[in-house]
Design an enzyme around this catalytic site. Structure first.
Site, PDB file in Angstrom:
ATOM      1  N   CYS A   2       0.829  -1.210   0.000  1.00  0.00           N
ATOM      2  CA  CYS A   2       0.000   0.000   0.000  1.00  0.00           C
ATOM      3  C   CYS A   2       0.862   1.258   0.000  1.00  0.00           C
ATOM      4  O   CYS A   2       1.999   1.251   0.465  1.00  0.00           O
ATOM      5  CB  CYS A   2      -0.870   0.026   1.238  1.00  0.00           C
ATOM      6  N   ARG A  27       5.192   0.018  -6.070  1.00  0.00           N
ATOM      7  CA  ARG A  27       5.158  -0.779  -4.849  1.00  0.00           C
ATOM      8  C   ARG A  27       4.180  -1.945  -4.955  1.00  0.00           C
ATOM      9  O   ARG A  27       4.243  -2.873  -4.155  1.00  0.00           O
ATOM     10  CB  ARG A  27       4.759   0.101  -3.664  1.00  0.00           C
ATOM     11  N   GLU A 480      18.321 -17.223  -7.840  1.00  0.00           N
ATOM     12  CA  GLU A 480      17.903 -15.852  -8.168  1.00  0.00           C
ATOM     13  C   GLU A 480      17.458 -15.742  -9.631  1.00  0.00           C
ATOM     14  O   GLU A 480      16.473 -15.069  -9.952  1.00  0.00           O
ATOM     15  CB  GLU A 480      19.058 -14.881  -7.851  1.00  0.00           C
ATOM     16  N   LYS A 484      13.708 -14.604 -10.936  1.00  0.00           N
ATOM     17  CA  LYS A 484      13.451 -13.522 -11.901  1.00  0.00           C
ATOM     18  C   LYS A 484      12.469 -14.000 -12.969  1.00  0.00           C
ATOM     19  O   LYS A 484      11.537 -13.290 -13.321  1.00  0.00           O
ATOM     20  CB  LYS A 484      14.751 -13.045 -12.580  1.00  0.00           C
ATOM     21  N   GLU A 487       8.867 -14.390 -11.435  1.00  0.00           N
ATOM     22  CA  GLU A 487       8.107 -13.205 -11.022  1.00  0.00           C
ATOM     23  C   GLU A 487       7.819 -12.254 -12.176  1.00  0.00           C
ATOM     24  O   GLU A 487       6.798 -11.563 -12.150  1.00  0.00           O
ATOM     25  CB  GLU A 487       8.786 -12.476  -9.850  1.00  0.00           C
ATOM     26  N   HIS A 503      18.898 -36.420  -7.453  1.00  0.00           N
ATOM     27  CA  HIS A 503      18.076 -36.862  -6.318  1.00  0.00           C
ATOM     28  C   HIS A 503      16.598 -36.558  -6.550  1.00  0.00           C
ATOM     29  O   HIS A 503      15.820 -36.585  -5.617  1.00  0.00           O
ATOM     30  CB  HIS A 503      18.569 -36.209  -5.028  1.00  0.00           C
TER      31      HIS A 503
HETATM   32  C1  AGP Z   1      12.790  -9.668  -5.770  1.00  0.00           C
HETATM   33  O1  AGP Z   1      12.825  -9.542  -7.136  1.00  0.00           O
HETATM   34  C2  AGP Z   1      11.512  -9.612  -5.114  1.00  0.00           C
HETATM   35  N1  AGP Z   1      10.604  -8.745  -5.684  1.00  0.00           N
HETATM   36  C3  AGP Z   1      11.437  -9.919  -3.631  1.00  0.00           C
HETATM   37  O2  AGP Z   1      11.771 -11.265  -3.518  1.00  0.00           O
HETATM   38  C4  AGP Z   1      12.294  -9.099  -2.645  1.00  0.00           C
HETATM   39  O3  AGP Z   1      13.647  -9.367  -2.846  1.00  0.00           O
HETATM   40  C5  AGP Z   1      11.875  -9.456  -1.203  1.00  0.00           C
HETATM   41  O4  AGP Z   1      10.533  -9.116  -1.019  1.00  0.00           O
HETATM   42  C6  AGP Z   1      12.733  -8.797  -0.157  1.00  0.00           C
HETATM   43  O5  AGP Z   1      12.670  -7.417  -0.229  1.00  0.00           O
HETATM   44  P1  AGP Z   1      13.701  -6.475   0.500  1.00  0.00           P
HETATM   45  O6  AGP Z   1      15.037  -6.719  -0.095  1.00  0.00           O
HETATM   46  O7  AGP Z   1      13.191  -5.091   0.224  1.00  0.00           O
HETATM   47  O8  AGP Z   1      13.672  -6.825   1.957  1.00  0.00           O
END
Ligand code: AGP
Length: 607
Positions: A2, A27, A480, A484, A487, A503
């Site tokens: 929010c 956000r 990672e 990517k 998401e 495994h």
């Molecule tokens: C990463 O691409 C994400 N959008 C998410 O996993 C993010 O890294 C996670 O929410 C942690 O956020 P922060 O680094 O602001 O704590």
């Protein structure tokens, strides 16, 4: 998640509030709303993008120089107009926007209904509007203070009342609020990026504080009405950082900013004469760091993978015992935090609720708690004993890119600092420093391959599933890279330690299930080549990320992306870049909303 924006000044509030909401769109949210004080008070809400609300406001053209606006990421109740903020009191005089969660909203709501209050939404937030209404006897600030004393949970709130058209009341507990003070205007927001184009003079509200904003002025009290004296500080967000510039998406812009992000992370922090890193933010705790035996790293998402990388590096350069822990799970473990345990919280936003809760738990147990945070003045930065800023610059794209590269650069510097105060030699330290200095140009070289990576994305983006494999330093990069793709492109991807393949996951391999293998010529190269062979034997397609000039993969793989050579500890700073570009190009080709992927939020402020 929010977002809140508030304005009181000498300008028409509507444009400023809508513009502020647009700045907060990154956000993540699912509905939006605005309230403006004028003769009849204006309230509008909409489901979906801010552009829908903007159009509505454009048609209605409400005038008024005081107002609040909100983007909502649904928690209690679906994304509907009724549940969108601002919420109002029974009389339609008071309007309130809220970030956070009111944990005791059910008993409060029951009590308020018994008093005769009428509720119009399913939200926890609406109780705040009615609680303040109930406590209001002509002084809005006092009513807010009194109402909040009954609230359990977290909040950042903005409140306006038709009887006080020259005031906005803001308050926080556990959810950020920053005030922006201009010449004849005052603003407030949950994120400084919404204020940057109006003023560079800001004030960060602390937990359990209430602020009364008037045009060009602010007054802060504690929730218990003790006056707080605090001056403004200079905001360090440039307008340029907030714009996409020549790039079609913030994510691509931020991928291309990575050479500078690494330069900023290194600037003034390398001491060649001593073969060590200098981190001013840790100087005050250096004695305790030298005595530390045990390091626990807590973080979430991409920051968690940065922590996983750091485990290998700290273990290689120091004698510390290192654990990495998902912040959301930290509280469920029975950890014996001894006196010489150091806890390190990693976060881009500095507001991630799980990480905050975990670090509070660690503090309660007496650990020295350090932070690695990007957003200056954020909650995690303020609640840790000491720490280091990433200085990656504002990251707008929901997918972390430059903040990850910056984090793993600084984690390497931290490990180097800890190592050199133990038994790491000058020569070993110097080799790493020299390698780090090459990284920005090496990333620039990889970025020139963006078009070719787009061609690979064209070839592979119809796959439904991907496997990403890596070993040792490259294992967190596999995780990672897979995150990517998930998401941003909404393609299912599994990151796996390459040795684990046999495994279980190898059962998935067939011609329709491609693998991205992280295979730079480092200490694990031969082993990962064996894993690639196992995949080929099952007709799996393979894209290999390998070292420049390595022509030994030959027919073994379908496609190769080369990255420049560097120390194996530093190579993840390079191998991650093609994976970011691959995810980005797949997402664009599939028509995804790259900067604001569905269901996700940049800053996850609920546990
Ligand atoms: C990463 O691409 C994400 N959008 C998410 O996993 C993010 O890294 C996670 O929410 C942690 O956020 P922060 O680094 O602001 O704590």
């Amino acid at each position: 998640m929010c977002g809140i924006v508030a304005y009181v000044g000498d300008q028409n509030a509507r444009g400023i509030l809508i513009e502020g909401l647009k700045r907060l769109e990154y956000r993540g949210y699912d509905s939006a709303g605005i309230a403006i004080l004028n003769a009849s008070s204006y309230l509008a809400k909409s489901v979906g993008k801010v552009a829908v609300l903007e159009e509505r406001v454009r048609q209605d053209s409400p005038n008024g120089m005081t107002g609040i606006a909100h983007t909502r990421w649904a928690t209690h109740g679906k994304p509907t107009e009724a549940n969108a903020h601002p919420h109002s009191d029974c009389k339609g005089k008071l309007f309130l926007a809220h970030n956070g969660i009111v944990e005791n909203y059910q008993p409060l709501k029951k009590h308020l209904i018994a008093e005769g209050h009428v509720f119009r939404s399913e939200t926890d937030t609406e109780v705040l509007a009615h609680l303040i209404e109930s406590a209001y006897h002509g002084n809005l600030e006092a009513a807010v203070q009194k109402a909040l004393a009954q609230v359990e949970g977290t909040f950042g709130i903005a409140v306006v009342h038709a009887a006080h058209p020259d005031q906005v009341i803001m308050a926080r507990r556990g959810s950020p609020i920053v005030l922006g003070i201009g010449k004849n205007e005052s603003l407030a927001a949950s994120d400084a990026s919404a204020l940057a184009q109006h003023t560079d003079q800001v004030v960060y509200l602390e937990d359990n504080e209430v602020a009364r904003l008037e045009a060009g002025r602010f007054y802060i009290t504690t929730q218990g009405n003790r006056s707080v004296n605090r001056g403004t500080t200079q905001l360090e967000i440039s307008q340029e950082a907030m714009d996409r510039g020549k790039y079609p998406h913030f994510m691509l812009k931020e991928i291309f900013e990575q050479p500078e992000a690494v330069e900023n992370a290194l600037r003034g922090r390398l001491s060649h004469s001593e073969g060590v890193a200098k981190l001013g933010g840790l100087e005050s705790v250096m004695d305790r760091l030298q005595q530390a035996r045990h390091l626990i790293i807590i973080s979430c998402g991409t920051s968690y993978y940065a922590g996983l990388f750091a485990r290998y590096v700290f273990e290689a350069l120091t004698d510390l015992t290192v654990e990495t822990e998902l912040a959301s799970e930290f509280r469920y473990r029975k950890l014996n935090l001894r006196q010489n345990t150091v806890v390190l919280a990693i976060s881009q936003s500095g507001e991630t609720a799980d990480t905050l809760a975990a670090l509070r738990e660690a503090r309660r147990k007496g650990a020295l708690v350090l932070g690695l945070v990007n957003v200056v003045g954020s909650s995690i930065a303020r609640e840790t004993h000491a720490g280091v800023y990433s200085h990656a610059g504002i990251e707008v794209g929901v997918a972390s890119t430059k903040s990850f590269v910056s984090q793993i650069t600084i984690l390497t510097l931290m490990a180097l600092l800890a190592g050199r105060s133990r038994d790491l030699s000058f020569e070993e330290g110097s080799v790493l420093l020299r390698g780090l200095e090459k990284i920005p140009d090496q990333i620039r070289a990889i970025l020139t391959q963006s078009d070719r990576i787009r061609e690979l994305a064209q070839k592979y983006s119809n796959a439904q599933h991907f496997l990403y494999i890596g070993r040792k330093y490259q294992y967190p990069i596999a995780l990672e890279g897979a995150l990517k793709l998930k998401e941003i492109a909404y393609i299912h991807a599994e990151g796996y330690a390459a040795g684990e393949m046999k495994h279980g996951p190898i059962a998935l391999i067939d011609p329709a299930f491609p693998t991205i293998a992280l295979a730079p010529e480092d200490g694990s190269y031969e082993k990962i080549v064996s894993n690639i062979q196992e995949i080929r034997a099952r007709e799996g397609r393979v894209i290999a990320i390998t070292s420049e000039g390595n022509d030994k993969l030959g027919d073994l793989v379908d496609d190769v992306i080369e990255v420049p050579r560097n120390h194996e500890i530093l190579t993840p700073l390079l191998t991650i870049v093609p994976l970011q570009l691959f995810a980005y190009h797949c997402a664009v080709l599939l028509g995804r909303d790259v900067d604001k992927p569905r269901n996700l939020a940049k800053s996850v402020t609920v546990e």
